[in-house]
Design an enzyme around this catalytic site. Sequence first.
Site, PDB file in Angstrom:
ATOM      1  N   ASP A   1     -58.793 124.813  12.722  1.00  0.00           N
ATOM      2  CA  ASP A   1     -58.280 124.120  13.918  1.00  0.00           C
ATOM      3  C   ASP A   1     -56.756 124.152  14.000  1.00  0.00           C
ATOM      4  OD1 ASP A   1     -60.993 123.254  14.463  1.00  0.00           O
ATOM      5  OD2 ASP A   1     -60.677 121.698  12.947  1.00  0.00           O
TER       6      ASP A   1
ATOM      7  N   LYS B   1     -55.291 129.092  15.893  1.00  0.00           N
ATOM      8  CA  LYS B   1     -55.345 130.542  15.692  1.00  0.00           C
ATOM      9  C   LYS B   1     -55.557 131.285  17.003  1.00  0.00           C
ATOM     10  CE  LYS B   1     -58.774 130.041  12.824  1.00  0.00           C
ATOM     11  NZ  LYS B   1     -58.746 128.564  12.684  1.00  0.00           N
TER      12      LYS B   1
ATOM     13  N   GLY C   1     -64.363 127.477  16.776  1.00  0.00           N
ATOM     14  CA  GLY C   1     -63.956 127.415  18.167  1.00  0.00           C
ATOM     15  C   GLY C   1     -62.491 127.737  18.320  1.00  0.00           C
ATOM     16  N   HIS C   2     -62.176 128.687  19.179  1.00  0.00           N
ATOM     17  CA  HIS C   2     -60.788 129.020  19.473  1.00  0.00           C
ATOM     18  C   HIS C   2     -60.485 128.603  20.907  1.00  0.00           C
ATOM     19  CE1 HIS C   2     -60.731 132.397  16.212  1.00  0.00           C
ATOM     20  NE2 HIS C   2     -60.671 131.188  15.715  1.00  0.00           N
TER      21      HIS C   2
ATOM     22  N   GLN D   1     -62.286 129.242  11.087  1.00  0.00           N
ATOM     23  CA  GLN D   1     -62.076 128.120  10.179  1.00  0.00           C
ATOM     24  C   GLN D   1     -60.739 128.250   9.433  1.00  0.00           C
ATOM     25  OE1 GLN D   1     -65.355 129.776   9.659  1.00  0.00           O
ATOM     26  NE2 GLN D   1     -66.433 128.404  11.013  1.00  0.00           N
TER      27      GLN D   1
ATOM     28  N   THR E   1     -67.488 125.969   4.627  1.00  0.00           N
ATOM     29  CA  THR E   1     -68.359 126.793   5.456  1.00  0.00           C
ATOM     30  C   THR E   1     -69.124 127.747   4.540  1.00  0.00           C
ATOM     31  OG1 THR E   1     -68.439 128.084   7.507  1.00  0.00           O
ATOM     32  CG2 THR E   1     -66.666 128.617   5.934  1.00  0.00           C
TER      33      THR E   1
ATOM     34  N   ARG F   1     -60.927 114.827  15.031  1.00  0.00           N
ATOM     35  CA  ARG F   1     -60.520 115.352  13.733  1.00  0.00           C
ATOM     36  C   ARG F   1     -59.780 114.287  12.932  1.00  0.00           C
ATOM     37  NH1 ARG F   1     -58.358 120.372  17.094  1.00  0.00           N
ATOM     38  NH2 ARG F   1     -60.302 121.537  17.282  1.00  0.00           N
TER      39      ARG F   1
ATOM     40  N   VAL G   1     -44.761 124.828  20.146  1.00  0.00           N
ATOM     41  CA  VAL G   1     -44.329 123.535  20.683  1.00  0.00           C
ATOM     42  C   VAL G   1     -45.219 123.088  21.850  1.00  0.00           C
ATOM     43  CG1 VAL G   1     -41.947 123.771  19.908  1.00  0.00           C
ATOM     44  CG2 VAL G   1     -42.608 124.695  22.142  1.00  0.00           C
TER      45      VAL G   1
END
Length: 423
Positions: free
Chosen positions: A13, A16, A40-41, A223, A238, A304, A413
């Site tokens: 997370d 990426k 998830g991206h 991940q 994972t 998270r 940023v």
Amino acid sequence: MPTKVVIGAQWGDEGKGKTIDILAGKADVVVRTSGGNNAGHTIEADGVTYKLHVMPSGILNPKTLNIIGNGVVVDPKVLLEEIDGMEEKGFSTRNLMVDARAHVIMPYHIVLDGLSEAARGKGDIGTTKRGIGPCYMDKAERSGIRMCDLIDTEKFARRVRENLAIKNKMIELVYGGTPLDPEAVIAEYAAYADRLRPYVKDTVPVLYESIKAGKEVLFEGAQGILLDIDLGTYPYVTSSHPISGGVCVGSGIGPKMIDECIGILKGYTTRVGNGPFPTELEDETGEMIRRKGHEFGATTGRPRRTGWFDAVIAKYAVRTSSLTSIVLNKIDPLGGVGKIKICVAYDMDGTVINDFPPTLEALAKCKPIYEEMEGWDEDISNIKEFDRLPAAAQNYVKRIEELCGCKITTIGVGPGRDQNIER
């Protein structure tokens, strides 16, 4: 651009997807090498947010070949939903290939994932219950079904019947669940096979020849390194290898074909699921960072866990994945937090620990040793040059770079493609 690997250098997370999307604009090929739709991206482009779960992030670039490598486990239903979603938004998926060796997530994998997690009770791992682990289990047991089997009608039907003869006993007798009808599974997946057949290829020679021809190839991880099945916080990990070494086995190329390894970090630390988290903030500061950083899973929507930046983890990532550079994302949510802390080492029963420990028991004993730095209040989301950042933000980046022993080349940023500072 040479061949580059982009990996998450914390618990995942880290942003990426944005980095990969930017680099994919220069890449001829983008390859996903591990994991499944438990990843998830999130990418923002032209004011639109795209959440990708198994599709390579280069899919937004029509000139880029996108490969789902042999190390990925594929849920055909999810992949088709993503294909349809991209087509509906005007993106062609004719530039997508799925390696014939990639394993298929079956309905019994999803059922067993949920049942086994429930059986663990309070000791559950915190999986997404999407069948990823059980699919990798079958791969290791050599009873898995691959994409090449899915598109072979007779072989697929035979394998489903064989597997469900065993899996149904596990579902019913071990966990007390409801057995699955093999014929219904075969019929459902036959429809998926018909649609996915044109995408299934032997991608290994395609990738090899692309690299030999001097094409620009980008490998995207899923991940983060602390979720690696071997080097992560086992068993809260994972089922594959998110480290840079996993790229080779997940795509079929040798390590000498990789030129650069880029690690993605956040300006703070997050994780989902269970397990020790030395710098976790279970207070108003942690909640503020979560809210400002929009720290909710792209795949699950789960909040998270948040904490201060952990340099012990970052150094571990640099070492285990031979990072050549770092992208430091999301320093903007730290604005207005007040004093900022960096974990520089651990205190374990009175002993200073500088290296990330191999066991959960040791990690659970580790208390963070912090350095405190001045924070900043300014909005930095529109700043384009490093020298224009507040002095406190510059010092924060420089200190992280010093602690990691690896050059920070890009600072994020904000979530947009253009919200980056290149150094």
